[in-house]
Scaffold this motif. Structure first.
Motif, PDB file in Angstrom:
ATOM      1  N   ASP A 164      -1.395   0.695   4.454  1.00 42.49           N
ATOM      2  CA  ASP A 164      -1.968   1.657   3.538  1.00 42.49           C
ATOM      3  C   ASP A 164      -1.100   2.700   2.904  1.00 42.49           C
ATOM      4  OD1 ASP A 164      -3.561   4.057   2.865  1.00 42.49           O
ATOM      5  OD2 ASP A 164      -5.493   3.270   4.025  1.00 42.49           O
ATOM      6  N   ALA A 205      -1.525   5.625   1.768  1.00 38.19           N
ATOM      7  CA  ALA A 205      -1.886   6.893   1.777  1.00 38.19           C
ATOM      8  C   ALA A 205      -1.555   7.280   3.259  1.00 38.19           C
ATOM      9  CB  ALA A 205      -3.341   7.331   1.481  1.00 38.19           C
ATOM     10  N   ARG A 206      -2.442   6.463   4.211  1.00 36.35           N
ATOM     11  CA  ARG A 206      -2.538   6.646   5.557  1.00 36.35           C
ATOM     12  C   ARG A 206      -0.889   6.505   6.212  1.00 36.35           C
ATOM     13  NH1 ARG A 206      -5.320   2.481   7.680  1.00 36.35           N
ATOM     14  NH2 ARG A 206      -3.367   1.564   8.121  1.00 36.35           N
ATOM     15  N   ASP A 207       0.047   5.708   5.604  1.00 35.18           N
ATOM     16  CA  ASP A 207       1.276   5.046   6.143  1.00 35.18           C
ATOM     17  C   ASP A 207       2.392   5.586   5.273  1.00 35.18           C
ATOM     18  OD1 ASP A 207       0.001   3.434   7.852  1.00 35.18           O
ATOM     19  OD2 ASP A 207       0.008   1.679   6.623  1.00 35.18           O
ATOM     20  N   GLU A 232       4.186   8.558   5.458  1.00 37.00           N
ATOM     21  CA  GLU A 232       5.371   9.139   6.085  1.00 37.00           C
ATOM     22  C   GLU A 232       5.989   8.097   7.017  1.00 37.00           C
ATOM     23  OE1 GLU A 232       6.405  12.102   5.957  1.00 37.00           O
ATOM     24  OE2 GLU A 232       4.907  12.405   4.370  1.00 37.00           O
ATOM     25  N   GLU A 291       4.838   8.615  -3.139  1.00 31.73           N
ATOM     26  CA  GLU A 291       3.777   9.308  -3.573  1.00 31.73           C
ATOM     27  C   GLU A 291       3.446   9.332  -5.188  1.00 31.73           C
ATOM     28  OE1 GLU A 291       4.665  13.402  -2.397  1.00 31.73           O
ATOM     29  OE2 GLU A 291       4.228  12.890  -0.235  1.00 31.73           O
ATOM     30  N   ASP A 293       0.557   1.664  -4.435  1.00 29.97           N
ATOM     31  CA  ASP A 293      -0.780   1.670  -4.857  1.00 29.97           C
ATOM     32  C   ASP A 293      -1.399   0.607  -5.482  1.00 29.97           C
ATOM     33  OD1 ASP A 293      -0.671   4.403  -3.597  1.00 29.97           O
ATOM     34  OD2 ASP A 293      -1.006   5.388  -5.118  1.00 29.97           O
TER      35      ASP A 293
END
Length: 183
Positions: free
Chosen positions: A15, A17-19, A21, A50, A55
């Motif tokens: 994911d 967004a979640r992953d 970092e 980012e 995505d």
């Protein structure tokens, strides 16, 4: 163990967004000598992640896990096309242990199962990346193109790019359809 696929490898949907970092850390703490940017900085990796490079809908990414550890990323680019392009990255500490072969087999199956409109999957590498070329061939991918001096190399002359692909029908039947070079 080179040449054999490990049996403890899994691909797990990432994911972005979640992953983010963890993905940024993975990309910026490993060297990828056969990629366009062999040693991305944390800042460059953050901009890439980012900026939406991982995505949906045009991109799908998977963590590659072996022995319960995250040891790689399989990135499916152009996922909305009938022929997506794979980018496989294995952590430096995990290379040469059969993880790439297992990950490519699992990733190929995941793509064909998740995307029924996909008819073939492609992957490109530099001509001097013997390990990745062997992984493609062990996994049923067929060399379809050899692009002369097409891979930019910082501070050096461009190298040749070699393109491989697998057809859904070949994957399903476990066969390989050779390229008709003399047509």
């Amino acid at each position: 163990m080179t040449g054999e696929a490990r049996t403890d490898v899994r691909v797990v949907r990432l994911d972005p967004a979640r992953d983010a970092e963890g993905l940024i850390r993975f990309l910026s703490t490993n060297r990828f000598p056969f990629h366009g940017t062999p040693a991305p900085t944390a800042e460059a990796a953050r901009t890439h992640v980012e900026g939406g490079a991982f995505d949906a809908p045009d991109s799908i990414a998977y963590w590659i896990e072996a022995g319960g550890e995250r040891v790689g990323v399989l990135h499916v680019q152009e996922a909305t096309d009938s022929t997506p392009l794979l980018d496989l990255r294995i952590a430096e500490s995990a290379r040469g242990a059969g993880i790439g072969t297992a990950a490519l087999r699992l990733g190929t199956a995941a793509v064909f199962h998740a995307l029924p409109e996909v008819t073939r999957i492609e992957g490109n590498t530099r001509v001097d990346n013997a390990a990745m070329r062997a992984v493609f061939e062990r996994c049923g991918y067929v060399k379809e193109a050899h692009y002369r001096r097409a891979w930019p190399v910082a501070g050096a002359e461009p190298l040749d790019t070699v393109a491989y692909a697998i057809l859904r029908s070949d994957w399903r039947t476990g066969t390989t359809t050779p390229v008709a070079w003399e047509s």
